[in-house]
Design an enzyme around this catalytic site. Sequence first.
Site, mmCIF file in Angstrom:
data_model
loop_
_atom_site.group_PDB
_atom_site.id
_atom_site.type_symbol
_atom_site.label_atom_id
_atom_site.label_comp_id
_atom_site.label_asym_id
_atom_site.label_seq_id
_atom_site.Cartn_x
_atom_site.Cartn_y
_atom_site.Cartn_z
ATOM 1 N N GLY A 63 96.173 71.004 19.390
ATOM 2 C CA GLY A 63 96.405 69.616 18.998
ATOM 3 C C GLY A 63 97.128 68.771 20.025
ATOM 4 O O GLY A 63 97.296 67.570 19.824
ATOM 5 N N ALA A 64 97.544 69.368 21.133
ATOM 6 C CA ALA A 64 98.316 68.606 22.126
ATOM 7 C C ALA A 64 97.504 67.453 22.726
ATOM 8 O O ALA A 64 98.015 66.348 22.897
ATOM 9 C CB ALA A 64 98.824 69.526 23.228
ATOM 10 N N GLY A 65 96.243 67.698 23.019
ATOM 11 C CA GLY A 65 95.405 66.631 23.572
ATOM 12 C C GLY A 65 95.165 65.516 22.570
ATOM 13 O O GLY A 65 95.209 64.331 22.914
ATOM 14 N N ASP A 66 94.938 65.899 21.317
ATOM 15 C CA ASP A 66 94.760 64.891 20.266
ATOM 16 C C ASP A 66 96.038 64.085 20.080
ATOM 17 O O ASP A 66 95.998 62.861 19.913
ATOM 18 C CB ASP A 66 94.377 65.558 18.945
ATOM 19 C CG ASP A 66 93.005 66.203 18.991
ATOM 20 O OD1 ASP A 66 92.153 65.738 19.772
ATOM 21 O OD2 ASP A 66 92.787 67.173 18.258
#
Length: 122
Positions: A63-66
Amino acid sequence: RMTNMPTETKQQCVAAARKLISQGCVEVLVTLGKDGAMLICEKEVIEAPCMKINQSNIVDTTGAGDCFRGAFAVARAEMGSGKIKEALRFASAAAALCIQVKGAQPSMPSRVRIEQFLASQS
């Protein structure tokens, strides 16, 4: 892949982004994991390094990119187009906090937490 071009290196990412820009995109945001992110515009490439955190605090990168993209969109909408580097820094802080919590949804940081983290980095 929208361009059918390789995107393994930064240079390849820039080339693919330039193709999208030639097809009508105004700018392209590329996340690079531990290597940060880039915002590619028609005339410039703005690189954003990751925030420095203790490697032992990294729990889950899901979820880091999101998280980065969402925080960038919020910051960009609120700050306007003249503060791109600040918006990228805000997004980088959000992603740095995100990877320190297990699970994609529970790891999304609040604005208060992001602002506290940014203040501690100054």
